[in-house]
Write a protein that holds these residues in place. Structure first.
Motif, PDB file in Angstrom:
ATOM      1  N   VAL A  69       0.870  -1.171   0.000  1.00 48.66           N
ATOM      2  CA  VAL A  69       0.000   0.000   0.000  1.00 48.66           C
ATOM      3  C   VAL A  69       0.905   1.218   0.000  1.00 48.66           C
ATOM      4  O   VAL A  69       1.833   1.307   0.803  1.00 48.66           O
ATOM      5  CB  VAL A  69      -0.911   0.018   1.250  1.00 48.66           C
ATOM      6  N   GLY A  70       0.677   2.128  -0.911  1.00 45.45           N
ATOM      7  CA  GLY A  70       1.522   3.312  -0.952  1.00 45.45           C
ATOM      8  C   GLY A  70       1.170   4.212  -2.112  1.00 45.45           C
ATOM      9  O   GLY A  70       0.141   4.075  -2.754  1.00 45.45           O
ATOM     10  N   THR A  71       2.075   5.140  -2.374  1.00 43.69           N
ATOM     11  CA  THR A  71       1.898   6.101  -3.452  1.00 43.69           C
ATOM     12  C   THR A  71       2.703   5.657  -4.660  1.00 43.69           C
ATOM     13  O   THR A  71       3.876   5.313  -4.536  1.00 43.69           O
ATOM     14  CB  THR A  71       2.353   7.503  -3.002  1.00 43.69           C
ATOM     15  N   TYR A  72       2.067   5.653  -5.819  1.00 43.62           N
ATOM     16  CA  TYR A  72       2.684   5.241  -7.074  1.00 43.62           C
ATOM     17  C   TYR A  72       3.405   6.430  -7.703  1.00 43.62           C
ATOM     18  O   TYR A  72       2.856   7.535  -7.774  1.00 43.62           O
ATOM     19  CB  TYR A  72       1.600   4.731  -8.024  1.00 43.62           C
ATOM     20  N   TYR A  73       4.640   6.209  -8.124  1.00 42.16           N
ATOM     21  CA  TYR A  73       5.390   7.228  -8.851  1.00 42.16           C
ATOM     22  C   TYR A  73       5.905   6.627 -10.148  1.00 42.16           C
ATOM     23  O   TYR A  73       6.552   5.581 -10.151  1.00 42.16           O
ATOM     24  CB  TYR A  73       6.556   7.771  -8.028  1.00 42.16           C
ATOM     25  N   ALA A  74       5.656   7.302 -11.264  1.00 42.85           N
ATOM     26  CA  ALA A  74       6.062   6.827 -12.581  1.00 42.85           C
ATOM     27  C   ALA A  74       7.525   7.126 -12.879  1.00 42.85           C
ATOM     28  O   ALA A  74       8.115   6.508 -13.753  1.00 42.85           O
ATOM     29  CB  ALA A  74       5.181   7.460 -13.655  1.00 42.85           C
ATOM     30  N   SER A  75       8.121   8.073 -12.145  1.00 40.06           N
ATOM     31  CA  SER A  75       9.520   8.443 -12.392  1.00 40.06           C
ATOM     32  C   SER A  75      10.246   8.635 -11.063  1.00 40.06           C
ATOM     33  O   SER A  75       9.626   8.724 -10.007  1.00 40.06           O
ATOM     34  CB  SER A  75       9.591   9.729 -13.219  1.00 40.06           C
ATOM     35  N   GLY A  93      13.311  -7.617 -14.384  1.00 37.25           N
ATOM     36  CA  GLY A  93      14.050  -6.975 -13.312  1.00 37.25           C
ATOM     37  C   GLY A  93      14.211  -5.475 -13.468  1.00 37.25           C
ATOM     38  O   GLY A  93      14.574  -4.784 -12.518  1.00 37.25           O
ATOM     39  N   GLN A  94      13.924  -4.942 -14.647  1.00 32.21           N
ATOM     40  CA  GLN A  94      14.026  -3.500 -14.874  1.00 32.21           C
ATOM     41  C   GLN A  94      12.936  -2.789 -14.068  1.00 32.21           C
ATOM     42  O   GLN A  94      11.813  -3.274 -13.963  1.00 32.21           O
ATOM     43  CB  GLN A  94      13.867  -3.193 -16.364  1.00 32.21           C
ATOM     44  N   THR A  95      13.248  -1.647 -13.485  1.00 33.51           N
ATOM     45  CA  THR A  95      12.285  -0.891 -12.685  1.00 33.51           C
ATOM     46  C   THR A  95      11.197  -0.322 -13.586  1.00 33.51           C
ATOM     47  O   THR A  95      11.498   0.331 -14.582  1.00 33.51           O
ATOM     48  CB  THR A  95      12.987   0.247 -11.926  1.00 33.51           C
ATOM     49  N   VAL A  96       9.923  -0.555 -13.204  1.00 32.06           N
ATOM     50  CA  VAL A  96       8.799  -0.009 -13.967  1.00 32.06           C
ATOM     51  C   VAL A  96       8.147   1.174 -13.260  1.00 32.06           C
ATOM     52  O   VAL A  96       7.473   1.979 -13.895  1.00 32.06           O
ATOM     53  CB  VAL A  96       7.746  -1.095 -14.298  1.00 32.06           C
ATOM     54  N   CYS A  97       8.355   1.274 -11.932  1.00 34.61           N
ATOM     55  CA  CYS A  97       7.821   2.405 -11.173  1.00 34.61           C
ATOM     56  C   CYS A  97       8.399   2.356  -9.761  1.00 34.61           C
ATOM     57  O   CYS A  97       9.112   1.422  -9.394  1.00 34.61           O
ATOM     58  CB  CYS A  97       6.297   2.382 -11.116  1.00 34.61           C
ATOM     59  N   LEU A  98       8.058   3.364  -8.975  1.00 31.34           N
ATOM     60  CA  LEU A  98       8.429   3.406  -7.560  1.00 31.34           C
ATOM     61  C   LEU A  98       7.162   3.418  -6.730  1.00 31.34           C
ATOM     62  O   LEU A  98       6.139   3.962  -7.153  1.00 31.34           O
ATOM     63  CB  LEU A  98       9.236   4.668  -7.235  1.00 31.34           C
ATOM     64  N   MET A  99       7.234   2.824  -5.543  1.00 28.83           N
ATOM     65  CA  MET A  99       6.142   2.889  -4.568  1.00 28.83           C
ATOM     66  C   MET A  99       6.709   3.492  -3.296  1.00 28.83           C
ATOM     67  O   MET A  99       7.781   3.084  -2.849  1.00 28.83           O
ATOM     68  CB  MET A  99       5.599   1.491  -4.271  1.00 28.83           C
ATOM     69  N   GLU A 100       5.999   4.462  -2.736  1.00 31.56           N
ATOM     70  CA  GLU A 100       6.428   5.084  -1.486  1.00 31.56           C
ATOM     71  C   GLU A 100       5.450   4.708  -0.380  1.00 31.56           C
ATOM     72  O   GLU A 100       4.237   4.844  -0.534  1.00 31.56           O
ATOM     73  CB  GLU A 100       6.465   6.604  -1.610  1.00 31.56           C
ATOM     74  N   ALA A 101       6.004   4.226   0.717  1.00 31.43           N
ATOM     75  CA  ALA A 101       5.199   3.927   1.899  1.00 31.43           C
ATOM     76  C   ALA A 101       6.007   4.349   3.116  1.00 31.43           C
ATOM     77  O   ALA A 101       7.154   3.915   3.281  1.00 31.43           O
ATOM     78  CB  ALA A 101       4.859   2.447   1.970  1.00 31.43           C
ATOM     79  N   MET A 102       5.441   5.213   3.911  1.00 25.90           N
ATOM     80  CA  MET A 102       6.086   5.693   5.142  1.00 25.90           C
ATOM     81  C   MET A 102       7.484   6.252   4.850  1.00 25.90           C
ATOM     82  O   MET A 102       8.455   5.946   5.529  1.00 25.90           O
ATOM     83  CB  MET A 102       6.123   4.574   6.183  1.00 25.90           C
ATOM     84  N   SER A 122      -2.071   6.937 -12.204  1.00 19.84           N
ATOM     85  CA  SER A 122      -1.539   8.284 -12.404  1.00 19.84           C
ATOM     86  C   SER A 122      -0.425   8.527 -11.408  1.00 19.84           C
ATOM     87  O   SER A 122      -0.464   8.014 -10.285  1.00 19.84           O
ATOM     88  CB  SER A 122      -2.637   9.325 -12.182  1.00 19.84           C
ATOM     89  N   ASP A 123       0.542   9.329 -11.794  1.00 20.05           N
ATOM     90  CA  ASP A 123       1.654   9.665 -10.918  1.00 20.05           C
ATOM     91  C   ASP A 123       1.129  10.300  -9.629  1.00 20.05           C
ATOM     92  O   ASP A 123       0.280  11.196  -9.667  1.00 20.05           O
ATOM     93  CB  ASP A 123       2.610  10.622 -11.640  1.00 20.05           C
ATOM     94  N   GLY A 124       1.585   9.804  -8.492  1.00 18.60           N
ATOM     95  CA  GLY A 124       1.162  10.323  -7.195  1.00 18.60           C
ATOM     96  C   GLY A 124      -0.110   9.705  -6.654  1.00 18.60           C
ATOM     97  O   GLY A 124      -0.579  10.079  -5.580  1.00 18.60           O
TER      98      GLY A 124
END
Length: 139
Positions: A69-75, A93-102, A122-124
Motif C-alpha cells: 500500500v503506498g503512493t505510485y510514482y512513474a519516475s 528486473g528492470q524498474t517499472v515504477c516506484l512505490m512510497e510507503a512511510m 496516475s503519478d502520485g
C-alpha cells in the motif's frame, strides 16, 4: 502525513471489506473502524433481470500489481522521464515504477521480459496492495 493522504486512506477503507484499520507512524496514529450491523441481514430481494446493471468488464491480459500500500510514482523525480511508457519493451528486473510507503521508496521490477500495453495509474496516486499498476504482454 497530509490531510489529502488521510482522506484517501479513509475513502479506500470505506470501500474495502475490512472492519478495522490501524496505522501508526513516528508521531502519528490513525485508527478506523466500521460499525457492525446491529440488525440481522435483510432477506434477499428479487431484482428483475432488466434492472440489473452489467458487471464492469475486467481488462484482459497480464498485470504488474502493487507489492504494498503506498503512493505510485512513474519516475524517480518530478523532472525526470517516466521509467516506462505504453509500447516500451522492458527486460526482466528492470524498474517499472516506484512505490512510497512511510517515506520509504521501493522499486517495482518487471516480472519478465515484457511490452507495456497500458499504464493504469496516475503519478502520485494512492494504490492498495494487489492493485493493477500496468498491463503488459510477455515477450
Amino acid at each position: 502525513m497530509t490531510n489529502e493522504e488521510i482522506f484517501a486512506l479513509m475513502a479506500r477503507f470505506e470501500q474495502s471489506t475490512c472492519a478495522t484499520f490501524k496505522l501508526t507512524m513516528k508521531d502519528f496514529s490513525l485508527e478506523l473502524g466500521k460499525a457492525a450491523a446491529s440488525a440481522p441481514n435483510p432477506a434477499p430481494v428479487a431484482v428483475p433481470v432488466a434492472a440489473a446493471a452489467p458487471a464492469p468488464e475486467k481488462p484482459e491480459g497480464l498485470f504488474v500489481t502493487a507489492p504494498l500500500v503506498g503512493t505510485y510514482y512513474a519516475s524517480a523525480a518530478p523532472d525526470q522521464p517516466p521509467f516506462v511508457k505504453a509500447g516500451d519493451k522492458v527486460k526482466k528486473g528492470q524498474t517499472v515504477c516506484l512505490m512510497e510507503a512511510m517515506k520509504m521508496m521501493s522499486e517495482v521490477p518487471a516480472p519478465c521480459d515484457l511490452v507495456v500495453e497500458e499504464l493504469l495509474r496516475s503519478d502520485g496516486e494512492l494504490v492498495a496492495f494487489g492493485d493493477a499498476i500496468l498491463r503488459y504482454r510477455a515477450v
